[in-house]
Design a protein around this motif. Structure first.
Motif, PDB file in Angstrom:
ATOM      1  N   GLU A 108       0.829  -1.187   0.000  1.00 40.87           N
ATOM      2  CA  GLU A 108       0.000   0.000   0.000  1.00 40.87           C
ATOM      3  C   GLU A 108       0.872   1.249   0.000  1.00 40.87           C
ATOM      4  OE1 GLU A 108      -4.284   0.812   2.027  1.00 40.87           O
ATOM      5  OE2 GLU A 108      -2.622   0.324   3.372  1.00 40.87           O
ATOM      6  N   GLU A 111      -0.562   7.171  -1.168  1.00 41.80           N
ATOM      7  CA  GLU A 111      -1.751   7.601  -1.912  1.00 41.80           C
ATOM      8  C   GLU A 111      -2.906   6.631  -1.699  1.00 41.80           C
ATOM      9  OE1 GLU A 111       1.265   7.427  -3.085  1.00 41.80           O
ATOM     10  OE2 GLU A 111       1.780   9.506  -3.586  1.00 41.80           O
ATOM     11  N   ASP A 112      -2.566   5.325  -1.680  1.00 42.19           N
ATOM     12  CA  ASP A 112      -3.596   4.306  -1.442  1.00 42.19           C
ATOM     13  C   ASP A 112      -4.230   4.487  -0.071  1.00 42.19           C
ATOM     14  OD1 ASP A 112      -3.132   3.140  -3.892  1.00 42.19           O
ATOM     15  OD2 ASP A 112      -1.670   1.706  -3.111  1.00 42.19           O
ATOM     16  N   LYS A 114      -4.352   7.212   1.754  1.00 37.75           N
ATOM     17  CA  LYS A 114      -5.140   8.441   1.806  1.00 37.75           C
ATOM     18  C   LYS A 114      -6.488   8.251   1.128  1.00 37.75           C
ATOM     19  CE  LYS A 114      -4.951  13.369   0.711  1.00 37.75           C
ATOM     20  NZ  LYS A 114      -4.152  14.458   0.101  1.00 37.75           N
ATOM     21  N   ALA A 115      -6.471   7.574  -0.030  1.00 41.44           N
ATOM     22  CA  ALA A 115      -7.713   7.326  -0.756  1.00 41.44           C
ATOM     23  C   ALA A 115      -8.649   6.438   0.056  1.00 41.44           C
ATOM     24  CB  ALA A 115      -7.411   6.673  -2.102  1.00 41.44           C
ATOM     25  N   GLU A 118     -10.225   8.456   2.815  1.00 41.79           N
ATOM     26  CA  GLU A 118     -11.266   9.341   2.303  1.00 41.79           C
ATOM     27  C   GLU A 118     -12.547   8.573   2.010  1.00 41.79           C
ATOM     28  OE1 GLU A 118      -9.454  11.180  -1.049  1.00 41.79           O
ATOM     29  OE2 GLU A 118      -8.336  12.650   0.144  1.00 41.79           O
ATOM     30  N   ARG A 119     -12.378   7.337   1.477  1.00 43.25           N
ATOM     31  CA  ARG A 119     -13.563   6.522   1.206  1.00 43.25           C
ATOM     32  C   ARG A 119     -14.279   6.152   2.493  1.00 43.25           C
ATOM     33  NH1 ARG A 119     -10.074   4.111  -2.628  1.00 43.25           N
ATOM     34  NH2 ARG A 119      -9.617   2.392  -1.198  1.00 43.25           N
TER      35      ARG A 119
END
Length: 222
Positions: A108, A111-112, A114-115, A118-119
């Protein structure tokens, strides 16, 4: 450190993979990871006997994935120079790359993460901000000494709206036989405007038959 494989649909590419897997069971570490799935998706079919390490690895990954896809696959093949993502369900689940180079950055990336955060945040219902409340003391004045104060109070309490709660009241002498109504109310600040309550409800019909004017005596946040 990231590992790069190129042209895994060619013998040269499979040769590099076979050499890399010498003495290894998986691409990264000692258990199946997303790295294995990514590489598996780029290999069109099981490597031949000339690539024993790659063939063994391919079999191990297939064994891990098979229980997730119990259907009877008929098998597919691809033509052309480019190596498309495998059409079998196991490989469709892998992340397809736009080209033949695969950069493996571990399980991971930042960016993974953080995404994903956020999800997750989007799934959680936003916590409703609790609206403030206020306690208001109101003076309600009649037209004259002949005004029926009981009906005046009934007219005041007859005003209802979300966020408004009428409280205790009393009659206070003003002079010349005239009394005013002093009444408490609790309001939800976001729902009730005291000025609007006075101007749009208490001093217009039908309440103005009894009410001459209203004044705010005290206004306190709760």
């Amino acid at each position: 450190m990231a590992v790069t494989f190129s042209d895994l649909h060619t013998e040269e590419g499979l040769k590099s993979l076979d050499q890399y897997l010498s003495g290894k069971t998986y691409i990264s570490g000692d258990q199946l990871t997303k790295d294995d799935i990514k590489v598996y998706a780029a290999v069109v079919e099981k490597p031949g006997d000339s690539f024993p390490n790659a063939a063994k690895w391919y079999h191990v990954v297939s064994s891990h994935l098979a229980p997730s896809f119990p259907g009877n696959a008929q098998g597919v093949r691809f033509s052309g120079k480019a190596a498309p993502a495998e059409a079998a369900p196991a490989k469709a689940a892998a992340t397809a790359e736009d080209d033949d180079d695969l950069d493996l950055f571990g399980d991971e990336t930042e960016e993974d993460k953080k995404a994903a955060e956020e999800r997750e945040a989007a799934k959680k219902p936003a916590k409703k901000k609790e609206s403030g409340k206020s306690s208001v003391l109101l003076d309600v004045k009649p037209w004259d000494d002949e005004t029926d104060m009981k009906k005046l109070e009934e007219a005041v309490r007859g005003v209802e709206m979300p966020g408004l709660l009428w409280g205790a009241s009393k009659l206070v002498p003003v002079g010349y036989g005239i009394k005013k109504l002093q009444i408490m109310m609790t309001i939800v600040d976001d729902l009730v405007s005291v000025d609007s309550l006075i101007e749009e409800h208490l001093t217009v019909e039908p309440c103005n038959e009894y009410i001459q004017s209203c004044d705010i005596v005290a206004f306190n946040k709760i």
